[in-house]
Design a protein around this motif. Structure first.
Motif, PDB file in Angstrom:
ATOM      1  N   GLU A  83       0.825  -1.210   0.000  1.00 27.87           N
ATOM      2  CA  GLU A  83       0.000   0.000   0.000  1.00 27.87           C
ATOM      3  C   GLU A  83       0.855   1.254   0.000  1.00 27.87           C
ATOM      4  O   GLU A  83       0.345   2.365   0.111  1.00 27.87           O
ATOM      5  N   THR A  84       2.163   1.071  -0.129  1.00 25.65           N
ATOM      6  CA  THR A  84       3.096   2.189  -0.280  1.00 25.65           C
ATOM      7  C   THR A  84       4.012   1.873  -1.450  1.00 25.65           C
ATOM      8  O   THR A  84       4.089   0.729  -1.912  1.00 25.65           O
ATOM      9  N   CYS A 188      -8.463  -2.212  -8.855  1.00 23.76           N
ATOM     10  CA  CYS A 188      -7.877  -2.455  -7.535  1.00 23.76           C
ATOM     11  C   CYS A 188      -7.266  -3.852  -7.411  1.00 23.76           C
ATOM     12  O   CYS A 188      -7.818  -4.833  -7.911  1.00 23.76           O
ATOM     13  N   CYS A 198      -9.949  -0.548  -2.808  1.00 24.20           N
ATOM     14  CA  CYS A 198      -9.362  -0.193  -1.519  1.00 24.20           C
ATOM     15  C   CYS A 198      -8.949   1.268  -1.474  1.00 24.20           C
ATOM     16  O   CYS A 198      -8.942   1.889  -0.410  1.00 24.20           O
ATOM     17  N   GLY A 199      -8.541   1.820  -2.622  1.00 25.51           N
ATOM     18  CA  GLY A 199      -8.102   3.206  -2.668  1.00 25.51           C
ATOM     19  C   GLY A 199      -6.684   3.418  -2.183  1.00 25.51           C
ATOM     20  O   GLY A 199      -6.186   4.552  -2.181  1.00 25.51           O
ATOM     21  N   ARG A 200      -5.975   2.339  -1.811  1.00 24.70           N
ATOM     22  CA  ARG A 200      -4.649   2.473  -1.212  1.00 24.70           C
ATOM     23  C   ARG A 200      -3.548   1.789  -2.020  1.00 24.70           C
ATOM     24  O   ARG A 200      -2.391   2.187  -1.936  1.00 24.70           O
ATOM     25  N   CYS A 201      -3.875   0.736  -2.764  1.00 21.99           N
ATOM     26  CA  CYS A 201      -2.841   0.018  -3.510  1.00 21.99           C
ATOM     27  C   CYS A 201      -2.337   0.868  -4.673  1.00 21.99           C
ATOM     28  O   CYS A 201      -2.937   1.888  -5.023  1.00 21.99           O
ATOM     29  N   GLU A 202      -1.240   0.457  -5.275  1.00 21.61           N
ATOM     30  CA  GLU A 202      -0.631   1.249  -6.340  1.00 21.61           C
ATOM     31  C   GLU A 202      -1.576   1.429  -7.526  1.00 21.61           C
ATOM     32  O   GLU A 202      -1.660   2.507  -8.116  1.00 21.61           O
ATOM     33  N   CYS A 204      -4.815   1.524  -7.522  1.00 15.06           N
ATOM     34  CA  CYS A 204      -5.828   2.523  -7.160  1.00 15.06           C
ATOM     35  C   CYS A 204      -5.257   3.934  -7.226  1.00 15.06           C
ATOM     36  O   CYS A 204      -5.926   4.864  -7.696  1.00 15.06           O
ATOM     37  N   ARG A 205      -4.008   4.102  -6.759  1.00 15.35           N
ATOM     38  CA  ARG A 205      -3.402   5.427  -6.765  1.00 15.35           C
ATOM     39  C   ARG A 205      -3.179   5.922  -8.195  1.00 15.35           C
ATOM     40  O   ARG A 205      -3.434   7.090  -8.502  1.00 15.35           O
ATOM     41  N   ARG A 208      -6.674   6.788  -9.702  1.00 10.32           N
ATOM     42  CA  ARG A 208      -7.239   8.025  -9.159  1.00 10.32           C
ATOM     43  C   ARG A 208      -6.531   9.244  -9.739  1.00 10.32           C
ATOM     44  O   ARG A 208      -7.162  10.234 -10.120  1.00 10.32           O
ATOM     45  N   TYR A 222     -15.293   3.218  -3.832  1.00  9.36           N
ATOM     46  CA  TYR A 222     -14.243   2.896  -2.861  1.00  9.36           C
ATOM     47  C   TYR A 222     -14.852   2.412  -1.547  1.00  9.36           C
ATOM     48  O   TYR A 222     -15.866   2.917  -1.087  1.00  9.36           O
TER      49      TYR A 222
END
Length: 224
Positions: A83-84, A188, A198-202, A204-205, A208, A222
């Protein structure tokens, strides 16, 4: 007669755009999705909705269980989805996935007497996967010409990767112009059972940021 083409459709944003581009280019599209043992099987439901909306002559789902080999957070539930940002090729890379997918598409194309295959790989806003690069696409095209009966009899296959040098914002703008409903797609890596991102995984980023860059409202559902 419009020429036939096999289009790989995963249910994601890129493949939905690719299907729309192939149809707009005048091809009779034969959509192919793969159940490969992915943890996020809701993408196959999304693929069905995408094909219904965009249109295709046929839509087939082929099963091949890459989870038997593991090695990826997308097929092995014991490997966490990052998630980062990470260095190098992330654990969401599925070993040889696009090689397997294109091989299946090539087999169907040969039986359809089709010489065109479309896939939605991208080498700009992506995770650094080796099988999303122009060199991979060209290498597989050369393989197709020598690995098939059609090829040995003089046919030449074309592997279309229309998004490969586009930014995610450019992809979204192109698909929007073609009428793609991105609310039906899912990108996702770890959606919930309801298909919410999830809005957090790569992935999704990147997705977005793409909608923001294109100036298009993000229709993604989301999870809170």
């Amino acid at each position: 007669m419009r020429p036939p083409a096999v289009v790989l459709v995963s249910g994601g944003l890129d493949s939905a755009t690719t299907l729309a581009i192939a149809r707009d280019a005048g091809f009779r599209c034969f959509a192919l999705s793969v159940a490969y043992g992915q943890r996020h099987e809701v993408e196959l439901e999304a693929a069905h909705h995408v094909v219904e909306a965009v249109g295709a002559e046929q839509h087939r789902v082929v099963s091949i269980d890459l989870s038997a080999f593991g090695g990826s957070a997308l097929t092995d539930p014991t490997i966490a989805v990052p998630e980062t940002e990470t260095e190098g090729i992330p654990v969401t890379y599925v070993p040889a996935r696009n090689t397997v997918f294109l091989s299946l598409a090539l087999a169907w194309a040969e039986t359809l007497d089709a010489r065109d295959i479309f896939l939605g790989v991208n080498a700009v806003d992506y995770s650094g996967y080796p099988d999303c690069r122009p060199a991979f696409v060209e290498a597989f095209r050369a393989l197709a010409d020598v690995a098939t009966r059609a090829g040995t009899e003089g046919a030449r296959f074309t592997i279309h990767a229309p998004l490969i040098e586009m930014t995610k914002a450019e992809i979204i703008a192109r698909g929007t112009a073609l009428g793609v409903d991105y609310g039906q797609t899912i990108s996702c890596y770890q959606p919930d059972r309801a298909g919410r991102a999830c809005g957090r995984c790569e992935s999704c980023r990147i997705r977005r940021a793409g909608f923001a860059g294109a100036g298009v409202p993000d229709p993604t559902s989301y999870a809170r």
